[in-house]
Design an enzyme around this catalytic site. Structure first.
Site, mmCIF file in Angstrom:
data_model
loop_
_atom_site.group_PDB
_atom_site.id
_atom_site.type_symbol
_atom_site.label_atom_id
_atom_site.label_comp_id
_atom_site.label_asym_id
_atom_site.label_seq_id
_atom_site.Cartn_x
_atom_site.Cartn_y
_atom_site.Cartn_z
ATOM 1 N N HIS A 178 0.862 -1.188 0.000
ATOM 2 C CA HIS A 178 0.000 0.000 0.000
ATOM 3 C C HIS A 178 0.901 1.241 0.000
ATOM 4 O O HIS A 178 2.020 1.185 0.512
ATOM 5 C CB HIS A 178 -0.841 -0.054 1.288
ATOM 6 C CG HIS A 178 -1.875 1.007 1.424
ATOM 7 N ND1 HIS A 178 -1.578 2.293 1.841
ATOM 8 C CD2 HIS A 178 -3.214 0.974 1.241
ATOM 9 C CE1 HIS A 178 -2.702 2.994 1.898
ATOM 10 N NE2 HIS A 178 -3.707 2.232 1.542
ATOM 11 N N ASP A 204 3.135 -4.462 8.124
ATOM 12 C CA ASP A 204 1.900 -3.726 7.904
ATOM 13 C C ASP A 204 0.736 -4.675 8.216
ATOM 14 O O ASP A 204 0.421 -5.570 7.428
ATOM 15 C CB ASP A 204 1.834 -3.260 6.442
ATOM 16 C CG ASP A 204 0.541 -2.507 6.134
ATOM 17 O OD1 ASP A 204 -0.352 -2.475 7.007
ATOM 18 O OD2 ASP A 204 0.435 -1.967 5.021
ATOM 19 N N GLN A 247 -4.462 -4.876 7.302
ATOM 20 C CA GLN A 247 -5.487 -5.811 6.811
ATOM 21 C C GLN A 247 -5.394 -7.167 7.515
ATOM 22 O O GLN A 247 -6.078 -8.108 7.122
ATOM 23 C CB GLN A 247 -5.359 -5.999 5.287
ATOM 24 C CG GLN A 247 -5.553 -4.734 4.481
ATOM 25 C CD GLN A 247 -7.007 -4.239 4.459
ATOM 26 O OE1 GLN A 247 -7.925 -4.884 4.960
ATOM 27 N NE2 GLN A 247 -7.223 -3.074 3.877
ATOM 28 N N LYS A 283 -10.512 -0.031 10.655
ATOM 29 C CA LYS A 283 -10.782 -1.247 9.866
ATOM 30 C C LYS A 283 -11.161 -2.417 10.762
ATOM 31 O O LYS A 283 -11.387 -3.528 10.295
ATOM 32 C CB LYS A 283 -9.539 -1.629 9.051
ATOM 33 C CG LYS A 283 -9.172 -0.622 7.965
ATOM 34 C CD LYS A 283 -7.974 -1.131 7.188
ATOM 35 C CE LYS A 283 -7.288 -0.055 6.379
ATOM 36 N NZ LYS A 283 -8.065 0.460 5.265
ATOM 37 N N CYS A 296 -5.106 2.627 -3.365
ATOM 38 C CA CYS A 296 -3.826 3.123 -2.815
ATOM 39 C C CYS A 296 -2.709 2.104 -2.991
ATOM 40 O O CYS A 296 -1.833 1.963 -2.117
ATOM 41 C CB CYS A 296 -3.956 3.536 -1.352
ATOM 42 S SG CYS A 296 -5.121 4.855 -1.098
HETATM 43 N N1 C6P Z 1 -6.319 0.595 2.903
HETATM 44 C C1 C6P Z 1 -8.214 0.235 1.448
HETATM 45 O O1 C6P Z 1 -9.325 0.525 0.987
HETATM 46 P P1 C6P Z 1 -4.870 3.982 6.898
HETATM 47 O O2 C6P Z 1 -5.387 4.726 5.706
HETATM 48 O O3 C6P Z 1 -3.642 4.640 7.471
HETATM 49 O O4 C6P Z 1 -5.897 3.661 7.897
HETATM 50 O O5 C6P Z 1 -4.383 2.550 6.361
HETATM 51 C C2 C6P Z 1 -3.397 2.484 5.381
HETATM 52 C C3 C6P Z 1 -3.252 1.089 4.873
HETATM 53 C C4 C6P Z 1 -2.035 0.462 5.044
HETATM 54 N N2 C6P Z 1 -1.839 -0.800 4.625
HETATM 55 C C5 C6P Z 1 -2.799 -1.499 4.029
HETATM 56 C C6 C6P Z 1 -2.533 -2.907 3.604
HETATM 57 C C7 C6P Z 1 -4.059 -0.910 3.817
HETATM 58 O O6 C6P Z 1 -5.016 -1.622 3.224
HETATM 59 C C8 C6P Z 1 -4.288 0.421 4.231
HETATM 60 C C9 C6P Z 1 -5.600 1.094 3.980
HETATM 61 C C10 C6P Z 1 -7.662 1.046 2.602
HETATM 62 O O7 C6P Z 1 -7.564 -0.716 1.020
HETATM 63 C C11 C6P Z 1 -7.765 2.512 2.343
HETATM 64 S S1 C6P Z 1 -6.736 3.048 1.015
#
Ligand code: C6P
Length: 409
Positions: free
Chosen positions: A123, A200, A203, A226, A365
């Site tokens: 991401h 990371d 997810q 999430k 993203c």
């Molecule tokens: N992905 C998606 O729709 P934030 O935005 O900081 O809460 O999370 C960032 C992030 C980092 N790593 C992974 C693997 C992610 O999936 C995400 C966030 C969302 O897939 C919003 S772009």
């Protein structure tokens, strides 16, 4: 027994009609999950009954707010099996977790000629902070390739991890391919060349048990929103000796022990990294979300999502012209990204929306991963604790309908 209908009752929003007579089918939890009533109530209760600033006042409300703010940290530490509560840092979201490490650890430890290894699955949150760091320090970014099925080319790790590698930062679960990566194996590989490993878990933490000690990772980041919690808060976990020796990231009030006109002494962990009035209501909400997920049991959550995802994979595979991104079976988390020949992902999402079905369309993203896959966008359905088989049937029927609207053979 996992009673999905009872679980659905916990989420008020699932009773919403998105258009008159069209009930919501929420298949966008990977972007942000919905919230159970206990989380909403916990935050309301804080604002209605004990809102005050934390760590500052001696009055009753400040004491109560501080107790709940710190109690949530303790729940989170237990949830990820952190050895010590002080290793749990409140940040704004997973993105801020990566930025914190890139600025505080990266600027002190990365130099010219050093390498940072990422993977092609990442991401933007786990790419751009390292790009900025690498440019500033004259370091090099490398990317462990994926195979065409969306799994990592693990057998090529030896080519990419060298004595120049200072950090290997990778996702535990891809938000596009759904791939669940072998975290401990990757962490061990990083350590074998003397590099640190950052995970990371944005997810992963919402969907499966997380054990930072079993992973042996040096840093790990995830977002509250999430995993049934509120927006605006996330978690950075780090090994104590690293957090202790890192300089602060943001600075100001609360992150100091002493300030004079000439300088400052930073606060102890974890507050050294929590500058200014923190996210108090959000911490309370995240604590309630952790309670909620723990009451379901993360193994049960994962098992439910596996069943739903396997069912969806099979149903969607029969749709003519579909291309499903990522691996099958146990290597996949609870989401499916796909394309349909002759239909743009945004058109798919729009047609589904009219039927109340919320999915995400775009690059999610993860533009470099889409480039690697030869795509500019995908449609993505993502599942959670409340997803039912009937909702998957509705998704499948709506995709057939979308093809007929566009008169595809
Ligand atoms: N992905 C998606 O729709 P934030 O935005 O900081 O809460 O999370 C960032 C992030 C980092 N790593 C992974 C693997 C992610 O999936 C995400 C966030 C969302 O897939 C919003 S772009």
């Amino acid at each position: 027994m996992y009673d999905v209908e009872r679980i659905r009752d916990d989420f008020p929003i699932l009773k919403t009609e998105v258009y008159p007579g069209v009930p919501l089918v929420y298949l966008d939890s990977a972007a942000s999950s919905q919230k159970p009533l206990t989380v909403i109530r916990a935050m309301d209760d804080y604002y209605e009954h004990y809102h005050a600033n934390v760590h500052r006042g001696v009055h009753r409300l400040s004491e109560l707010a501080t107790t709940e703010y710190e109690a949530a940290r303790e729940k989170i530490a237990r949830f990820v099996n952190a050895p010590e509560i002080e290793q749990i840092i409140y940040v704004g979201n997973a993105t801020e977790g990566f930025n914190l490490v890139a600025y505080a650890w990266g600027r002190a430890n990365i130099g010219s000629g050093d390498e940072i290894l990422l993977t092609e699955l990442e991401h933007h949150a786990n790419i751009v902070p390292w790009q900025i760091l690498a440019e500033e320090k004259g370091a090099t970014l490398r990317y462990l390739p994926i195979l065409d099925d969306g799994t990592l080319a693990i057998e090529r790790l030896g080519e990419f991890l060298t004595e120049r590698t200072k950090l290997f930062s990778f996702t535990a679960a891809s938000n596009v391919a759904g791939t669940i990566t072998p975290v401990r194996e990757l962490v061990d590989a990083a350590h074998s060349v003397g590099a640190l490993a950052m995970v990371d878990a944005a997810q992963l933490a919402p969907h499966m048990p997380v054990d930072v000690q079993a992973m042996d990772c040096d840093f790990l980041a995830f977002s509250s929103h999430k995993m049934c919690g509120p927006t605006g808060i996330g978690i950075l976990y780090g090994k104590r000796h690293l957090l202790e020796t890192m300089p602060p990231f943001m600075s100001g009030g609360d992150m100091i022990r002493r300030v004079t006109f000439d300088g400052f002494v930073p606060n102890d962990l974890p507050w050294k990294f929590e500058a200014g009035t923190p996210r108090i209501a959000e911490a309370v909400g995240l604590g309630a979300a952790i309670d909620y997920l723990s009451s379901l049991g993360m193994d049960a959550v994962h098992e439910h999502e596996r069943a739903v995802t396997d069912y969806a994979f099979e149903a969607l595979s029969d749709i003519p012209g579909i291309r499903i991104i990522g691996p099958l079976g146990s290597q996949r988390g609870g989401l499916i990204s796909f394309t349909l020949a002759g239909l743009h992902p945004h058109d798919i999402a729009e047609i589904l929306d009219k039927k109340g079905i919320a999915i995400r369309a775009g690059h999610h993203c993860a533009m470099p991963l889409h480039q690697r896959l030869g795509l500019s966008a995908t449609a993505r359905a993502s599942f959670y604790v409340h997803t039912t088989f009937e909702e998957i049937d509705q998704l499948t029927a709506a995709l057939h309908h979308a093809r007929s609207v566009f008169k595809l053979k």
